[in-house]
Each structure stands twice: as C-alpha cells, then as structure tokens.
Design an enzyme around this catalytic site. Sequence first.
Site, PDB file in Angstrom:
ATOM      1  N   ARG A   1      19.658  23.473  33.459  1.00 19.02           N
ATOM      2  CA  ARG A   1      20.623  24.150  32.594  1.00 19.02           C
ATOM      3  C   ARG A   1      20.836  25.574  33.078  1.00 19.02           C
ATOM      4  NH1 ARG A   1      22.372  22.408  27.838  1.00 19.02           N
ATOM      5  NH2 ARG A   1      20.753  20.835  27.859  1.00 19.02           N
TER       6      ARG A   1
ATOM      7  N   ARG B   1      22.603  19.174  39.072  1.00 17.09           N
ATOM      8  CA  ARG B   1      21.695  18.161  38.539  1.00 17.09           C
ATOM      9  C   ARG B   1      21.478  17.027  39.541  1.00 17.09           C
ATOM     10  NH1 ARG B   1      22.618  17.698  31.951  1.00 17.09           N
ATOM     11  NH2 ARG B   1      22.119  19.886  31.553  1.00 17.09           N
TER      12      ARG B   1
ATOM     13  N   SER C   1      29.706  12.973  32.523  1.00 18.36           N
ATOM     14  CA  SER C   1      30.281  12.635  31.239  1.00 18.36           C
ATOM     15  C   SER C   1      31.741  12.300  31.501  1.00 18.36           C
ATOM     16  CB  SER C   1      30.156  13.840  30.312  1.00 18.36           C
ATOM     17  OG  SER C   1      30.505  13.489  29.003  1.00 18.36           O
TER      18      SER C   1
ATOM     19  N   ARG D   1      28.842  28.656  32.035  1.00 13.15           N
ATOM     20  CA  ARG D   1      28.611  28.390  30.616  1.00 13.15           C
ATOM     21  C   ARG D   1      27.617  29.393  30.038  1.00 13.15           C
ATOM     22  NH1 ARG D   1      28.837  21.738  30.399  1.00 13.15           N
ATOM     23  NH2 ARG D   1      30.792  21.660  31.583  1.00 13.15           N
TER      24      ARG D   1
ATOM     25  N   GLU E   1      21.369  13.506  31.486  1.00 14.90           N
ATOM     26  CA  GLU E   1      22.810  13.485  31.705  1.00 14.90           C
ATOM     27  C   GLU E   1      23.185  14.112  33.050  1.00 14.90           C
ATOM     28  OE1 GLU E   1      25.073  15.521  28.706  1.00 14.90           O
ATOM     29  OE2 GLU E   1      26.870  15.556  29.957  1.00 14.90           O
TER      30      GLU E   1
END
Length: 428
Positions: free
Chosen positions: A281, A394, A356, A266, A353
């Site tokens: 991130r 994560r 998802s 990303r 988070e």
Amino acid sequence: MLDIQLLRTDLAQVAARLADRKFKLDAEAFAALENDRKSLQTRMQELQAQRNASSKAIGDAKRKGEDVTAIMAEVASLGDELKAAEAAFAELQKNLDALMLSMPNVAHESVPVGNDESANVEVRRVGTPREFDFAVRDHVDIGEPHGLDAETGAKLSGARFTVLRNDIARLHRALAQFMLDTHTGSHGYTEMYTPYIVNDNVLFGTGQLPKFAEDMFKVQKGGDEVGPDQYLISTSEISLTNTVRETLLKAEDLPMRMTAHSPCFRSEAGSYGRDTRGMIRQHQFDKVEMVQIVHPEKSFDALEEMVGHAEAILQKLELPYRVITLCTGDMGFSATKTYDLEVWLPAQNTYREISSCSNCGDFQARRMMTRFKDENGKNQYVHTLNGSGLAVGRTLVAVLENYQNADGSITIPTVLRPWFGGRTTIGG
RNA sequence: GGAGAAAUGGCCGAGAGGUCGAAGGCACCGCCCUGCUAAGGCGGCAUACGGGGUAACCUGUAUCGAGGGUUCGAAUCCCUCUUUCUCCGCCA
C-alpha cells in the site's frame, strides 16, 4: 450518475437498491425536491414564454413603424418576476445536481447483496500455491538485498514511498512492459500515454469527485495563477476514460479498448496502520490499466473478457490467483459489477487484491456526456469498463515472494527474461 | 513571458440586436431517376429538460467555448475565464 427518469418513475426501488450499497436515499426528501423543481420549472418557463412573445410583438410592431410603448409597459413588470423565478430554479437545480452526483451506481442484479467483503463470492481459483521447503520470507526481506529500499523512499517523501534500484527496478519495469505488450499485442488494446494531473471536472466524470476528494492528492501550480482545481490521478482509468468525455461517438467506433502504464497517487487517508510494511500500500504505485468504451448491450460480455485479459497476465507469470465477485457493499462508487483478482502471497499465506475489473454501465458516460449514435440514429450513452491489468507494484511483490529461492535469490519468470538479457535469476 | 486572431449543429462553414435553432456544403437516412465500380433529383436529419399522446408525433423552454452583464429582445454588444492558432522571446 443515475438516470433521473428512473428516480422519478421508480423511486422506491432505486432507494432500495441504493440501500444495498449503503447509500441512504431519503425518498421523501427527493420526491419533495422533485415536486418543487417541477412547479418552479413550469412557472419559469411560462414567464419565459410570455417574455419571448412580447419581445416578438415589439419587434413586429417596430418593423411596421407602430407605437410600442403599450407592450413595453406590459413587459416591464415581467423582468423582476422572471429573474426571481430563474434564480430560484437555478438554486434548486444545483441542490438536485449535488444529490444526483453523490449517489453511487446501482448494482447489477447478478451481484450478491452484502455489507462487506465477507459477502464477496469466490468464482474460481487458478494455479496451486507453491510448497516451500524453507522458511518463506516476505517481499521486503527478499527484495532489500537486491534493491528494494524503503528507507531511502521514506527519507525523500515519507512513509509509503519506496525507492527501487538495480535489478528490482528493472524487474518492475519489465513487468509493466510485459503487461503493456500483452494487452496491445494479444488483447486488442491501443497503447495510450495521458496526463497524470487532471482538472476537477474530469474527476467528476469518473466518479472520484465530489465524494472522494480526501483520497486524492491535490496539486497547485507555482506562482499565483489561478486555474481549475487539479489533482494527481489515482488511476489512469480517470484519464483514459475521460478521453471520450463530451463526445458523440459513431457506432462503428465501438468498442474502444485503451491501455496505459502510469503511476497512481493515493492519499490512503484512513488506512493508517494497514499494510505499513513493504510495497502493498503506497502513495505512489504503477499500474497498467485497461479501459473499454462499449455498446450498452455488450458491456457485461466485455467485463468477462476483460477479467480474462487481466488473468492472462497472472497465468503467463504463473502466479496462483483467485477471482472474486464483489458484493454490493464492497463495490466502488461507479461500478455496477466488479470482479477482483487476488494473487497468492506466500508470506501472508493469503490472496491479496491485484486487479479490479468493473463495468460501470452508463454511470460514468452520463457524467461525462459520452454518447454514440446507435443503429436507429438515436443518441445513447455508452458503457464504460475499467480494469487493472495489473497493479505493477503488487505484481512485483507477488513475483518476489512466489519466485524466491532458499539462497535469497529470485528466479526470473520466463516471460520476463527478455528484459534481463536472458538471465534466469536475480542474485544467486 | 510579449503581440495578435479565433471558438457556431457529427464535420466544414455563413451570420453581425428582432423575421435565427441558426444559410450553404459534407456525412447520414428515405424515395425517385439512371444504371454500373460513378452521378443526378426530391425530402428528412441537433441536444437537453418540461407538458400532452399507447405510439409515429405535437407543444413549451433552454442551448451558437464557459460564466456574468447591457436590452423588452443577444450567436450578434460589454466584462471575466478557458481553449486553439500565428508571430517574437525562452526552453527539456
């Protein structure tokens, strides 16, 4: 992609529901475009019908050996007008398609309406955050002595890249394998391995394109060969879901459950300054993804199940978490309903988070042209779901922080010990 | 990298400028015959979009890998691209 019939018959309502998702649909402009489309299409089809009739007449006449110059003359003038009509229609269709492709999915009625994450709704909390009797360190401080190496990552590739070595690398691998084994062994998923570079049309299928190109890494082949635009996957949802693109499935093929462990790339454009420390991130992170292709009537049940599959991982790792229903304004482009799982991070003293799970309804299926023949022999779009099960990077962060000890060692979660030859701690 | 072949409906497979949305088979659905872990007969059976009808349905247009072109007319001819297969070379 939304059903264009729905837009034709229920424009005002669709516009209102899109507004909940922060998409402004200019209903009047759309209606005007639709009107033009209708008249242009009708005109074009009339001309085509005329041409077809004349051509048929010429064929018949020729076979009978009759003279065809009269009909030929008649049809001659048709050509230019037809060409113009076809060009005008194609142009308009292109604009209409572009508009359709830019519209997000509409949210399910059970989704709370709201602008941003403050309107998300907590569904449940599971597990109790551990009490620490020493000063809690964050995953960077805990991980560094054992092989978490941001500096070398930056040297190789810049910010937001990390090198893992030794026990931390092993822990990372153990997590991914544990997840994969659990989904295949207990949750009925088929393990998959897919390309990490995909063609642009695949990205249109799942909804990353045309709107979110800036979030992706675009890649280029060496040499001067030209092919389709290609991108690194930002999630294996993309490759997994698109495995069924442009196919007509059988009813008994459903549900399909696929899982894969893959890196995700990303660009994180627009997130400068956010989560700059540590592995929260990254431009590259691993994720175990779950994808389901299901019968349209079963997709919301499947969503609840899938959330359970993701939760099972957290439960087996004994990590405290909560489940959130995203509000209309916080949901992803393709989703009709999304649950986020947030894991407890002691160093941040908050939930972050880690998964998802979304039901995309027929939104992606329509873009991918994925249908199945239903009980009545009708072709219907399937529903697609995707969920992280879980984000491996994560999860590593969460394990490091939640399992840290006062002496700087890390207790290895019970379920991961088989990957450590039965060891119980890292360091210490 | 070099040489060649191919791409047709859910699948297999004909087709070779007009009568082709496309033979035939398989699969599937309905009916009949017969009866037993089989078989036979008849019929139906692509998709998208437009128009009409409450509806079953009727009707127009497009679609034979994708995109362009030639032609009054293209699955059929030409060009470009993509993919697959075969042979040679190289290679983890």
